[in-house]
Design an enzyme around this catalytic site. Structure first.
Site, PDB file in Angstrom:
ATOM      1  N   ASP A   1       0.875  -1.177   0.000  1.00  0.00           N
ATOM      2  CA  ASP A   1       0.000   0.000   0.000  1.00  0.00           C
ATOM      3  C   ASP A   1       0.909   1.224   0.000  1.00  0.00           C
ATOM      4  OD1 ASP A   1      -1.549   2.180   0.707  1.00  0.00           O
ATOM      5  OD2 ASP A   1      -2.582   1.155   2.351  1.00  0.00           O
TER       6      ASP A   1
ATOM      7  N   GLY B   1      -9.668   4.325  -5.652  1.00  0.00           N
ATOM      8  CA  GLY B   1      -8.367   3.707  -5.894  1.00  0.00           C
ATOM      9  C   GLY B   1      -7.264   4.303  -5.045  1.00  0.00           C
ATOM     10  N   VAL B   2      -6.106   4.455  -5.653  1.00  0.00           N
ATOM     11  CA  VAL B   2      -4.943   4.941  -4.911  1.00  0.00           C
ATOM     12  C   VAL B   2      -5.147   6.418  -4.518  1.00  0.00           C
ATOM     13  CG1 VAL B   2      -3.537   5.571  -6.945  1.00  0.00           C
ATOM     14  CG2 VAL B   2      -2.416   4.839  -4.865  1.00  0.00           C
ATOM     15  N   ASP B   3      -5.841   7.172  -5.341  1.00  0.00           N
ATOM     16  CA  ASP B   3      -6.156   8.579  -5.047  1.00  0.00           C
ATOM     17  C   ASP B   3      -6.957   8.680  -3.740  1.00  0.00           C
ATOM     18  OD1 ASP B   3      -6.264  11.310  -5.508  1.00  0.00           O
ATOM     19  OD2 ASP B   3      -7.729  11.200  -7.139  1.00  0.00           O
TER      20      ASP B   3
HETATM   21  N1  AR6 Z   1      -1.274   1.461  -3.086  1.00  0.00           N
HETATM   22  C1  AR6 Z   1      -0.716   1.091  -4.282  1.00  0.00           C
HETATM   23  N2  AR6 Z   1      -1.457   0.854  -5.399  1.00  0.00           N
HETATM   24  C2  AR6 Z   1      -2.806   0.982  -5.289  1.00  0.00           C
HETATM   25  C3  AR6 Z   1      -3.455   1.356  -4.093  1.00  0.00           C
HETATM   26  C4  AR6 Z   1      -2.631   1.598  -2.944  1.00  0.00           C
HETATM   27  N3  AR6 Z   1      -3.154   1.961  -1.761  1.00  0.00           N
HETATM   28  N4  AR6 Z   1      -4.803   1.397  -4.324  1.00  0.00           N
HETATM   29  C5  AR6 Z   1      -4.999   1.043  -5.618  1.00  0.00           C
HETATM   30  N5  AR6 Z   1      -3.794   0.783  -6.201  1.00  0.00           N
HETATM   31  P1  AR6 Z   1      -6.497   3.655  -9.846  1.00  0.00           P
HETATM   32  P2  AR6 Z   1      -6.166   5.062 -12.411  1.00  0.00           P
HETATM   33  C6  AR6 Z   1      -3.497   0.407  -7.594  1.00  0.00           C
HETATM   34  O1  AR6 Z   1      -7.866   3.224 -10.217  1.00  0.00           O
HETATM   35  O2  AR6 Z   1      -6.435   3.814 -13.177  1.00  0.00           O
HETATM   36  C7  AR6 Z   1      -9.345   7.616  -9.226  1.00  0.00           C
HETATM   37  O3  AR6 Z   1     -10.711   7.705  -8.930  1.00  0.00           O
HETATM   38  C8  AR6 Z   1      -4.592  -0.243  -8.391  1.00  0.00           C
HETATM   39  O4  AR6 Z   1      -4.652  -1.644  -8.128  1.00  0.00           O
HETATM   40  O5  AR6 Z   1      -6.260   4.150  -8.453  1.00  0.00           O
HETATM   41  O6  AR6 Z   1      -5.036   5.948 -12.812  1.00  0.00           O
HETATM   42  C9  AR6 Z   1      -8.756   8.957  -9.648  1.00  0.00           C
HETATM   43  O7  AR6 Z   1      -9.353  10.038  -8.967  1.00  0.00           O
HETATM   44  C10 AR6 Z   1      -4.145   0.047  -9.818  1.00  0.00           C
HETATM   45  O8  AR6 Z   1      -3.204  -0.939 -10.275  1.00  0.00           O
HETATM   46  O9  AR6 Z   1      -5.956   4.832 -10.831  1.00  0.00           O
HETATM   47  C11 AR6 Z   1      -9.052   8.996 -11.117  1.00  0.00           C
HETATM   48  O10 AR6 Z   1     -10.352   9.458 -11.368  1.00  0.00           O
HETATM   49  C12 AR6 Z   1      -3.407   1.374  -9.695  1.00  0.00           C
HETATM   50  O11 AR6 Z   1      -3.227   1.602  -8.301  1.00  0.00           O
HETATM   51  C13 AR6 Z   1      -8.932   7.548 -11.524  1.00  0.00           C
HETATM   52  O12 AR6 Z   1      -9.186   6.775 -10.364  1.00  0.00           O
HETATM   53  C14 AR6 Z   1      -4.124   2.560 -10.305  1.00  0.00           C
HETATM   54  O13 AR6 Z   1      -5.525   2.432 -10.142  1.00  0.00           O
HETATM   55  C15 AR6 Z   1      -7.534   7.215 -11.996  1.00  0.00           C
HETATM   56  O14 AR6 Z   1      -7.510   5.896 -12.471  1.00  0.00           O
END
Ligand code: AR6
Length: 191
Positions: A21, A43-45
């Site tokens: 994480d 997600g990560v955001d």
């Molecule tokens: N630590 C590391 N990686 C993570 C974590 C974490 N805590 N949580 C999720 N991931 P995403 P995107 C991974 O959807 O595709 C948001 O709503 C996850 O498994 O977070 O760039 C933003 O506000 C995946 O492999 O980002 C935007 O609207 C990766 O992080 C939109 O999502 C990215 O997934 C951006 O979408």
């Protein structure tokens, strides 16, 4: 269970990969997968805003008032609130359509901007997620090649002062894809 980790030397710098994480891994700067509105999300955001607290969104509000939107391929930086870091670099990845709509260039550019902003801020260590591979639908095998290629080529150049970049991947599948890309790309860069 032992957690997978990989560390590869690029010149005198480290390129590392781990499963975890990203909000729990200390670094000078943490990369975020944000959206153009800089409005937070899932997600990560979502995890970064939850762990860092409201100060991050407040600062993003000031940036929004100044610049409006942040286009795909670019990034902005804020302080990191309660996260184990000084800075968050909010990078906006592309939404994946068919791979022929500028997605690789935009994805490469947002990793490059993360390194460039790290240098502007004086950050020497940076953690990065797999930008665009969640909600934005970028296939992990393609995204890993672009991500590793962009970061490894920055680390092998002479401009950056960043000493260590760690990709923090959320699961073993992502880790394996990134590790395979690194073992493919980094030796080629050295030769
Ligand atoms: N630590 C590391 N990686 C993570 C974590 C974490 N805590 N949580 C999720 N991931 P995403 P995107 C991974 O959807 O595709 C948001 O709503 C996850 O498994 O977070 O760039 C933003 O506000 C995946 O492999 O980002 C935007 O609207 C990766 O992080 C939109 O999502 C990215 O997934 C951006 O979408």
């Amino acid at each position: 269970m032992s957690r997978a980790e990989l560390k590869i030397g690029v010149k005198d710098r480290d390129l590392s990969f781990m499963v975890g994480d990203i909000t729990k891994v200390p670094a000078d700067a943490i990369g975020n997968a944000a959206n153009s509105r800089l409005a937070g999300g899932g997600g990560v955001d979502g995890a970064i805003h939850r762990a860092g607290g409201p100060a991050i969104m407040q600062e993003l509000g000031q940036i929004r008032a100044r610049i409006g939107q942040c286009p795909a391929g670019d990034a902005v930086a804020t302080r990191a609130g309660k996260l184990p870091a000084q800075w968050v670099i909010h990078a906006v990845g592309p939404v994946y359509r068919d791979g022929r709509s500028g997605e690789p260039m935009a994805l490469r550019s947002c990793y490059e901007r993360c390194l460039e902003l790290s240098d502007e801020l004086g950050a020497r260590t940076l953690t990065l997620p797999a930008i665009s591979t969640g909600v934005y639908g970028y296939p992990m095998d393609l995204a890993s090649n672009v991500a590793v290629g962009a970061v490894a080529s920055k680390l092998s150049g002479s401009e950056t002062k960043v000493k260590r970049v760690t990709f923090v991947l959320f699961d073993e599948t992502a880790f394996r894809q990134f590790a395979a890309a690194a073992l493919d790309i980094v030796p080629a860069l050295a030769s």
